[in-house]
Design a protein around this motif. Structure first.
Motif, PDB file in Angstrom:
ATOM      1  N   TRP A  31       0.697  -1.373   0.122  1.00 44.04           N
ATOM      2  CA  TRP A  31       0.534   0.000   0.104  1.00 44.04           C
ATOM      3  C   TRP A  31       0.477   1.459  -0.380  1.00 44.04           C
ATOM      4  O   TRP A  31       0.644   2.375  -0.483  1.00 44.04           O
ATOM      5  CB  TRP A  31      -1.183  -0.052   0.844  1.00 44.04           C
ATOM      6  CG  TRP A  31      -2.201  -0.309   0.842  1.00 44.04           C
ATOM      7  CD1 TRP A  31      -2.344  -1.823   1.409  1.00 44.04           C
ATOM      8  CD2 TRP A  31      -3.104  -0.206   0.480  1.00 44.04           C
ATOM      9  NE1 TRP A  31      -3.893  -2.675   0.966  1.00 44.04           N
ATOM     10  CE2 TRP A  31      -4.153  -1.860   0.195  1.00 44.04           C
ATOM     11  CE3 TRP A  31      -3.891   0.425  -0.067  1.00 44.04           C
ATOM     12  CZ2 TRP A  31      -5.745  -1.498  -0.263  1.00 44.04           C
ATOM     13  CZ3 TRP A  31      -5.146   1.055  -0.888  1.00 44.04           C
ATOM     14  CH2 TRP A  31      -6.427  -0.709  -1.494  1.00 44.04           C
ATOM     15  N   SER A  32       1.817   1.092   1.059  1.00 43.74           N
ATOM     16  CA  SER A  32       3.019   2.578   0.487  1.00 43.74           C
ATOM     17  C   SER A  32       3.510   2.786   0.165  1.00 43.74           C
ATOM     18  O   SER A  32       3.889   4.169  -0.748  1.00 43.74           O
ATOM     19  CB  SER A  32       3.642   2.594   1.792  1.00 43.74           C
ATOM     20  OG  SER A  32       4.324   1.562   2.329  1.00 43.74           O
ATOM     21  N   ILE A  39      -2.934   1.027  -8.979  1.00 40.65           N
ATOM     22  CA  ILE A  39      -4.940   0.817  -8.849  1.00 40.65           C
ATOM     23  C   ILE A  39      -5.350   0.101  -9.861  1.00 40.65           C
ATOM     24  O   ILE A  39      -5.211   0.518 -10.804  1.00 40.65           O
ATOM     25  CB  ILE A  39      -4.812   2.310  -8.096  1.00 40.65           C
ATOM     26  CG1 ILE A  39      -4.083   2.977  -7.226  1.00 40.65           C
ATOM     27  CG2 ILE A  39      -6.056   2.568  -7.733  1.00 40.65           C
ATOM     28  CD1 ILE A  39      -4.053   4.251  -7.103  1.00 40.65           C
ATOM     29  N   ILE A  40      -6.508  -0.578  -8.865  1.00 41.30           N
ATOM     30  CA  ILE A  40      -7.636  -1.483  -9.739  1.00 41.30           C
ATOM     31  C   ILE A  40      -8.593  -0.943  -9.324  1.00 41.30           C
ATOM     32  O   ILE A  40      -8.910  -1.076  -8.222  1.00 41.30           O
ATOM     33  CB  ILE A  40      -7.668  -2.662  -9.992  1.00 41.30           C
ATOM     34  CG1 ILE A  40      -6.348  -3.773 -10.606  1.00 41.30           C
ATOM     35  CG2 ILE A  40      -8.607  -3.726 -10.262  1.00 41.30           C
ATOM     36  CD1 ILE A  40      -5.902  -5.116 -10.715  1.00 41.30           C
ATOM     37  N   PRO A  73     -11.398  -0.926   5.397  1.00 44.76           N
ATOM     38  CA  PRO A  73     -10.498   0.325   5.043  1.00 44.76           C
ATOM     39  C   PRO A  73      -9.230  -0.407   4.855  1.00 44.76           C
ATOM     40  O   PRO A  73      -9.101  -1.669   4.616  1.00 44.76           O
ATOM     41  CB  PRO A  73     -10.466   0.862   6.288  1.00 44.76           C
ATOM     42  CG  PRO A  73     -11.172  -0.325   7.242  1.00 44.76           C
ATOM     43  CD  PRO A  73     -11.958  -1.241   6.084  1.00 44.76           C
ATOM     44  N   SER A  74      -7.896   0.402   4.660  1.00 44.78           N
ATOM     45  CA  SER A  74      -7.086  -0.097   4.183  1.00 44.78           C
ATOM     46  C   SER A  74      -6.630  -0.288   5.247  1.00 44.78           C
ATOM     47  O   SER A  74      -6.430  -0.170   6.038  1.00 44.78           O
ATOM     48  CB  SER A  74      -6.294   1.409   3.057  1.00 44.78           C
ATOM     49  OG  SER A  74      -5.461   2.390   3.956  1.00 44.78           O
ATOM     50  N   ARG A  75      -5.528  -0.689   4.494  1.00 41.02           N
ATOM     51  CA  ARG A  75      -4.338  -1.344   5.462  1.00 41.02           C
ATOM     52  C   ARG A  75      -3.704  -0.064   6.616  1.00 41.02           C
ATOM     53  O   ARG A  75      -2.764  -0.216   7.243  1.00 41.02           O
ATOM     54  CB  ARG A  75      -2.729  -2.230   5.185  1.00 41.02           C
ATOM     55  CG  ARG A  75      -3.621  -3.640   4.491  1.00 41.02           C
ATOM     56  CD  ARG A  75      -4.086  -4.166   5.283  1.00 41.02           C
ATOM     57  NE  ARG A  75      -4.776  -5.962   4.300  1.00 41.02           N
ATOM     58  CZ  ARG A  75      -4.613  -6.865   4.955  1.00 41.02           C
ATOM     59  NH1 ARG A  75      -4.627  -6.825   6.697  1.00 41.02           N
ATOM     60  NH2 ARG A  75      -5.048  -7.626   4.716  1.00 41.02           N
ATOM     61  N   LEU A  76      -3.325   0.813   5.588  1.00 44.91           N
ATOM     62  CA  LEU A  76      -2.710   2.059   6.393  1.00 44.91           C
ATOM     63  C   LEU A  76      -3.854   2.121   7.173  1.00 44.91           C
ATOM     64  O   LEU A  76      -3.098   3.555   8.108  1.00 44.91           O
ATOM     65  CB  LEU A  76      -2.592   3.187   5.075  1.00 44.91           C
ATOM     66  CG  LEU A  76      -2.064   2.766   3.859  1.00 44.91           C
ATOM     67  CD1 LEU A  76      -1.680   4.011   3.004  1.00 44.91           C
ATOM     68  CD2 LEU A  76       0.089   1.860   4.370  1.00 44.91           C
ATOM     69  N   VAL A  77      -4.762   1.931   7.453  1.00 47.49           N
ATOM     70  CA  VAL A  77      -5.828   2.927   8.167  1.00 47.49           C
ATOM     71  C   VAL A  77      -6.215   1.709  10.054  1.00 47.49           C
ATOM     72  O   VAL A  77      -6.337   0.787   9.060  1.00 47.49           O
ATOM     73  CB  VAL A  77      -8.032   2.801   8.270  1.00 47.49           C
ATOM     74  CG1 VAL A  77      -7.938   3.644   9.283  1.00 47.49           C
ATOM     75  CG2 VAL A  77      -7.763   3.673   7.233  1.00 47.49           C
TER      76      VAL A  77
END
Length: 83
Positions: A31-32, A39-40, A73-77
């Protein structure tokens, strides 16, 4: 440069081989490291030009409205509660 809402991203293309990785299988590092070309989006799925499968879990990528699932949510959240 495009602007994407987090929930619009359903998968990433990663590595030199451009493997498809769904949100559930993508790592924090993937993700980072993502770029716009990786992106898809939901719009890619809605076009129905291609059928996408995650190369990690082998599941077919579906729109949340078709599967009844809520976008994750993304893994960043962080979803961990702070103490």
């Amino acid at each position: 440069m495009g602007i994407y809402q987090d929930e619009e991203i359903v998968a990433l293309r990663v590595g030199e081989t451009r493997q498809v990785t769904c949100r559930e299988c993508a790592t924090s590092q993937q993700w980072s490291d993502m770029t716009e070309e990786d992106i898809i989006t939901r719009q890619n799925l809605e076009k129905k030009e291609f059928i996408y499968f995650c190369d990690t879990c082998k599941k077919k990528l579906n729109l949340a409205s078709e599967t009844g699932n809520v976008p994750r949510p993304s893994r960043l959240v962080s979803t961990k509660s702070q103490k």
